[in-house]
Design a protein around this motif. Structure first.
Motif, PDB file in Angstrom:
ATOM      1  N   PRO A 103       0.812  -1.221   0.000  1.00 35.36           N
ATOM      2  CA  PRO A 103       0.000   0.000   0.000  1.00 35.36           C
ATOM      3  C   PRO A 103       0.843   1.269   0.000  1.00 35.36           C
ATOM      4  CG  PRO A 103      -0.723  -1.543   1.705  1.00 35.36           C
ATOM      5  CD  PRO A 103       0.597  -2.040   1.207  1.00 35.36           C
ATOM      6  N   LYS A 135       1.006   4.568   1.912  1.00 32.43           N
ATOM      7  CA  LYS A 135       0.441   4.931   3.216  1.00 32.43           C
ATOM      8  C   LYS A 135       1.326   5.942   3.935  1.00 32.43           C
ATOM      9  CE  LYS A 135       2.401   0.890   5.642  1.00 32.43           C
ATOM     10  NZ  LYS A 135       2.053  -0.328   6.423  1.00 32.43           N
ATOM     11  N   SER A 174      -3.553  -0.667  -2.820  1.00 35.37           N
ATOM     12  CA  SER A 174      -4.264  -0.005  -1.723  1.00 35.37           C
ATOM     13  C   SER A 174      -3.581   1.302  -1.298  1.00 35.37           C
ATOM     14  CB  SER A 174      -4.432  -0.922  -0.509  1.00 35.37           C
ATOM     15  OG  SER A 174      -5.147  -2.094  -0.889  1.00 35.37           O
ATOM     16  N   GLU A 215      -3.834   4.272   2.033  1.00 37.59           N
ATOM     17  CA  GLU A 215      -4.392   4.597   3.340  1.00 37.59           C
ATOM     18  C   GLU A 215      -3.539   5.650   4.049  1.00 37.59           C
ATOM     19  OE1 GLU A 215      -4.050   1.457   6.378  1.00 37.59           O
ATOM     20  OE2 GLU A 215      -2.812   0.359   4.940  1.00 37.59           O
ATOM     21  N   ASN A 216      -4.176   6.329   4.987  1.00 39.79           N
ATOM     22  CA  ASN A 216      -3.489   7.305   5.839  1.00 39.79           C
ATOM     23  C   ASN A 216      -2.874   8.436   5.010  1.00 39.79           C
ATOM     24  OD1 ASN A 216      -4.140   5.381   7.769  1.00 39.79           O
ATOM     25  ND2 ASN A 216      -2.040   4.659   8.014  1.00 39.79           N
ATOM     26  N   TYR A 258      -7.811  -1.102  -1.797  1.00 38.05           N
ATOM     27  CA  TYR A 258      -8.774  -0.331  -1.007  1.00 38.05           C
ATOM     28  C   TYR A 258      -8.249   1.091  -0.864  1.00 38.05           C
ATOM     29  CZ  TYR A 258      -5.460  -1.308   2.808  1.00 38.05           C
ATOM     30  OH  TYR A 258      -4.322  -1.408   3.571  1.00 38.05           O
ATOM     31  N   VAL A 259      -9.150   2.010  -0.523  1.00 41.02           N
ATOM     32  CA  VAL A 259      -8.801   3.394  -0.190  1.00 41.02           C
ATOM     33  C   VAL A 259      -9.489   3.717   1.121  1.00 41.02           C
ATOM     34  CG1 VAL A 259      -9.011   5.819  -0.842  1.00 41.02           C
ATOM     35  CG2 VAL A 259      -8.529   4.084  -2.601  1.00 41.02           C
ATOM     36  N   LYS A 260      -8.714   4.193   2.123  1.00 44.83           N
ATOM     37  CA  LYS A 260      -9.332   4.502   3.409  1.00 44.83           C
ATOM     38  C   LYS A 260      -8.480   5.499   4.197  1.00 44.83           C
ATOM     39  CE  LYS A 260      -7.357   0.596   6.033  1.00 44.83           C
ATOM     40  NZ  LYS A 260      -7.676  -0.613   6.830  1.00 44.83           N
ATOM     41  N   ASN A 261      -9.152   6.173   5.105  1.00 45.01           N
ATOM     42  CA  ASN A 261      -8.516   7.078   6.057  1.00 45.01           C
ATOM     43  C   ASN A 261      -7.816   8.245   5.349  1.00 45.01           C
ATOM     44  OD1 ASN A 261      -8.023   7.916   8.679  1.00 45.01           O
ATOM     45  ND2 ASN A 261      -6.045   6.877   8.790  1.00 45.01           N
ATOM     46  N   ASP A 291     -14.133   6.160   4.863  1.00 39.83           N
ATOM     47  CA  ASP A 291     -13.494   7.003   5.878  1.00 39.83           C
ATOM     48  C   ASP A 291     -12.727   8.170   5.244  1.00 39.83           C
ATOM     49  OD1 ASP A 291     -14.504   5.092   7.593  1.00 39.83           O
ATOM     50  OD2 ASP A 291     -12.602   4.053   7.867  1.00 39.83           O
TER      51      ASP A 291
END
Length: 320
Positions: free
Chosen positions: A163, A165, A190, A192-193, A222-225, A267
């Motif tokens: 990812p 991140k 992915s 994140e953050n 995925y993609v989040k935060n 998120d």
């Protein structure tokens, strides 16, 4: 490990403790690259060939794509599988493709940079499958996204499973570009953050969104935060945030979907943002079988807008 400098294109592979600093300017001559901006049939055929080689896991050494018509443009600066990188106090003008590309790298600081490049696909910084990246006090004036966070595409990125991140962008100014921060469409490993804070988009900048998250049915990951706060902007052509899950560009009709994987997106926090004019606040388009989740807008102000929100397949949208 060896590092190479193909002037003015800079490439570092498996390097540690890199510092490129100074008050100088790096400038590429665009005469050659401009002739490659169009997409004639031989170029599109090369894209199809590479897509199929990757989709069926052909060994890397057998993916020979160097020919007179492929027209695959290089990045201006690429850090490949490197770490402890400082890029500081340099002006970059013109780039064949993405301008600064940390790839499978970590612990990267990009500070006090100025990017001016208005060709095709001229993102400012593209962290890809990289972690612990700080981008601060930079000025972006380009023909594409200021920051575009990516994590590889399709089968190759699923195999690497790395990812992007812990990416921070702060205290930056955008003079022109498609998005202040884009995420995707290469999201397969992915993302994140991501934290964006205290950035300014000057009035008169040609921009589509402050935040644009894009993927398609071939990407997965995925993609989040994602946190974006304290942003000042003038007129924005589209909106504060856009999320699209069917962005295929030229690939839609060029090649079929060989393996289908959707991208969970959730998120997303947008806080303390002001723009003078937009078409809408948010346009969020999830998929029926995988809705987007948890979008939070807090103290987002637009002086003039035609329509506030355009949403489909979204679960838990909160606006304060």
């Amino acid at each position: 490990m060896e590092c190479y400098n193909y002037s003015p294109l800079i490439y570092a592979y498996q390097c540690k403790n890199i510092a490129i600093t100074g008050e100088g300017k790096l400038k590429a001559k665009m005469d050659v690259w401009k002739t490659w901006f169009s997409r004639p049939e031989p170029h599109m055929n090369s894209l199809k060939k590479l897509y199929n080689l990757a989709s069926y896991n052909t060994p890397i050494e057998e993916r020979q794509m160097v020919n007179d018509t492929a027209h695959f443009r290089p990045q201006f600066i690429q850090f490949n599988r490197s770490e402890n990188i400082l890029l500081e106090c340099i002006s970059i003008e013109n780039s064949p493709f993405w301008t600064i590309h940390p790839y499978l790298s970590k612990d990267v600081v990009i500070r006090n940079m100025s990017v001016y490049t208005h060709g095709h696909n001229n993102d400012g910084v593209d962290p890809e499958m990289s972690e612990n990246v700080l981008i601060e006090n930079c000025v972006f004036d380009q023909g594409d996204d200021a920051i575009a966070i990516k994590s590889g595409r399709n089968q190759d990125a699923w195999r690497l499973n790395t990812p992007s991140k812990n990416i921070v962008m702060r205290n930056c100014t955008m003079k022109n570009g498609h998005q202040l921060v884009a995420i995707g469409s290469e999201s397969s490993g992915s993302i994140e953050n991501v934290f964006v804070d205290n950035c300014n988009v000057i009035d008169g900048a040609k921009m589509y969104h402050l935040v644009f998250i894009k993927t398609n049915e071939r990407r997965g990951g995925y993609v989040k935060n994602i946190h974006v706060k304290n942003i000042q902007a003038g007129k924005i052509a589209n909106g504060i945030i856009g999320i699209e899950t069917d962005v295929l560009y030229q690939w839609g009709n060029l090649v079929p979907t060989i393996e289908r994987k959707l991208t969970p997106i959730k998120d997303i926090y947008i806080t303390n943002v002001h723009a003078t004019k937009t078409k809408y606040f948010s346009k969020i388009s999830g998929q029926t079988e995988l809705p987007i989740e948890n979008i939070f807008l807090n103290k987002v102000v637009v002086d003039s807008t035609l329509k506030k929100h355009i949403h489909e397949n979204l679960v838990n949208f909160v606006e304060k």
